[in-house]
Design an enzyme around this catalytic site. Structure first.
Site, mmCIF file in Angstrom:
data_model
loop_
_atom_site.group_PDB
_atom_site.id
_atom_site.type_symbol
_atom_site.label_atom_id
_atom_site.label_comp_id
_atom_site.label_asym_id
_atom_site.label_seq_id
_atom_site.Cartn_x
_atom_site.Cartn_y
_atom_site.Cartn_z
ATOM 1 C CE1 TYR A 105 88.406 1.037 98.105
ATOM 2 C CE2 TYR A 105 86.169 1.756 97.610
ATOM 3 C CZ TYR A 105 87.528 2.019 97.674
ATOM 4 O OH TYR A 105 88.011 3.258 97.291
ATOM 5 C CB SER A 106 87.611 -7.316 98.772
ATOM 6 O OG SER A 106 87.942 -7.546 97.429
ATOM 7 C CB CYS A 149 92.674 -11.237 96.639
ATOM 8 S SG CYS A 149 91.629 -9.745 96.646
ATOM 9 C CD GLU A 153 87.493 -9.610 93.808
ATOM 10 O OE1 GLU A 153 86.398 -10.049 93.378
ATOM 11 O OE2 GLU A 153 87.672 -9.184 94.961
ATOM 12 C CE1 TYR A 180 94.719 -3.776 94.277
ATOM 13 C CE2 TYR A 180 92.993 -5.412 94.641
ATOM 14 C CZ TYR A 180 94.077 -4.680 95.108
ATOM 15 O OH TYR A 180 94.506 -4.853 96.405
#
Length: 409
Positions: free
Chosen positions: A185-186, A367, A407, A409
């Site tokens: 997790y960021s 992101c 980044e 996902y």
């Protein structure tokens, strides 16, 4: 640091009358530069004065002549285009600026010199922290569950930088009877933590929820549910930190473009708090942000704008240095009448985004959901083609220079 207009029609407003000074290095001495009267200075820099509505045109000219823009500064008054200092020798301030530009290093090289903490705690020996607080980030009428969760790091050696991630190992075993694996997790807090005591780390976590494709049963994410349901005092297994891709540039004059969907806001919250929060500015005398930050944020509804009040307070207080552009998919329409997604906002502002990306001090971050990348590429690619540039090639150049950070996902 320069700050262009917030609206696409700025050229027809007061902002359109603004004038900017480009510092350029590497211009080739040629017939074309002779005709334009550019002073090729002994310092190696050329200073060109440009009105707002000719920024793109002049940037193209500079590129064709082999030049590189190292700074863009706003100036007052109606100064004729392409006027430079009459002296062949730069003044003290110009010389100092040029020296700093020449001595500056690419982000990739600077990273190697930073003390970047990585994997202080590994999966086979995680740190056992505790939940301090767990607060909802979704407003009334919002969709789903998303929490801001703060963990106590007291007694650990864990330290981190803005843009890094930590791993959380949920309890229990997976469907194969093996211990659950960590999820990354960021980090949503600065290196000092939300309490400014260097003893906490915070996450922005949305509970994963979806329908099973075969049974139709609602399935909840194992780790996200574990975190979202935590209560103060609950233990948590933490690993990391990890990541060097999303680090914030140390240059306080940088332009930072941030594109986020949903919980992709996490690293950008850390960036913005470090840039603008009063306590952070006091704690970081060597980093006083004077550049320009632009957040383009895609969410489903107004109630799902994460950290809304704090973000908008920062924009009001630092309006010359920070801008927010929302893409609210279920409430706003794009130019074709469909839902407004982040790529549509990027397309609307593509001309300004492209202009800003020509400056060597601009860093762009993406992101969130991977699906937004193609739309963003298409929007910026369309603008690049207007200038005779292949977007993918230019994107690779920014990546190589350490100015393009993704980044997803």
């Amino acid at each position: 640091m320069y700050n262009l207009s917030a609206a696409g029609s700025a050229a027809n407003t007061g902002s359109g009358n603004r004038v900017f000074r480009y510092e350029v290095v590497g211009l080739r001495q040629s017939g074309e530069t002779d005709q334009r009267g550019y002073a090729i200075r002994q310092s190696g820099s050329t200073f060109i004065t440009v009105p707002y509505n000719r920024m793109n045109e002049v940037m193209q000219q500079i590129t064709r002549m082999g030049g590189k823009i190292v700074s863009i500064q706003p100036i007052d008054g109606n100064v004729p285009l392409e006027q430079t200092s009459s002296s062949a020798t730069p003044d003290t301030n110009q010389s100092k600026g040029t020296q700093q530009a020449q001595e500056s290093k690419p982000m990739t090289q600077a990273k190697a010199e930073l003390d970047i903490p990585v994997n202080i705690y590994r999966p086979n020996n995680p740190f056992i922290g505790r939940c301090i607080s767990n607060e909802s980030l979704i407003g009334e009428g919002g969709i789903g569950i998303c929490q801001h969760v703060k963990f106590d790091l007291s007694g650990s050696d864990l330290r981190y930088l803005e843009g890094q991630s930590i791993g959380i190992i949920p309890p229990g075993v997976d469907k194969n009877g093996k211990p659950e694996k960590l999820r990354l997790y960021s980090i949503a807090s600065t290196r000092h933590g939300d309490d400014m005591n260097d003893k906490t780390v915070s996450l922005c976590v949305r509970q994963l929820e979806y329908k099973h494709p075969e049974t139709g049963e609602t399935v909840y994410g194992v780790c996200s549910t574990h975190i979202c349901n935590m209560k103060p005092g609950d233990e948590v297994k933490i690993t990391g930190p990890t990541g060097k891709e999303m680090l914030l540039p140390s240059d306080p004059e940088a332009t930072v473009i941030m594109m986020a969907t949903g919980t992709g806001i996490a690293p950008f919250r850390a960036f913005l708090w470090r840039m603008f929060k009063d306590n952070e500015r006091k704690a970081n005398p060597d980093y006083q942000f004077k550049g320009f930050a632009w957040l383009i944020f895609g969410i489903t509804t107004s109630a799902n704008i994460l950290y809304k009040e704090e973000l908008e307070e920062l924009q009001r207080e630092y309006s010359d240095h920070f801008r927010i552009t929302y893409a609210i998919s279920r409430e706003q329409k794009n130019s074709e009448g469909g839902r407004m997604y982040i790529q549509h906002r990027v397309a609307e502002h593509a001309e300004e985004l492209w202009s800003r990306m020509q400056y060597s001090g601009t860093h762009t971050y993406i992101c969130g959901l991977k699906g937004m990348e193609d739309g963003i590429d298409a929007a910026l690619g369309g603008e690049a083609s207007k200038h005779g540039v292949e977007w993918k090639d230019y994107q690779r150049q920014m990546k190589k220079a350490g100015r393009w950070h993704v980044e997803t996902y």
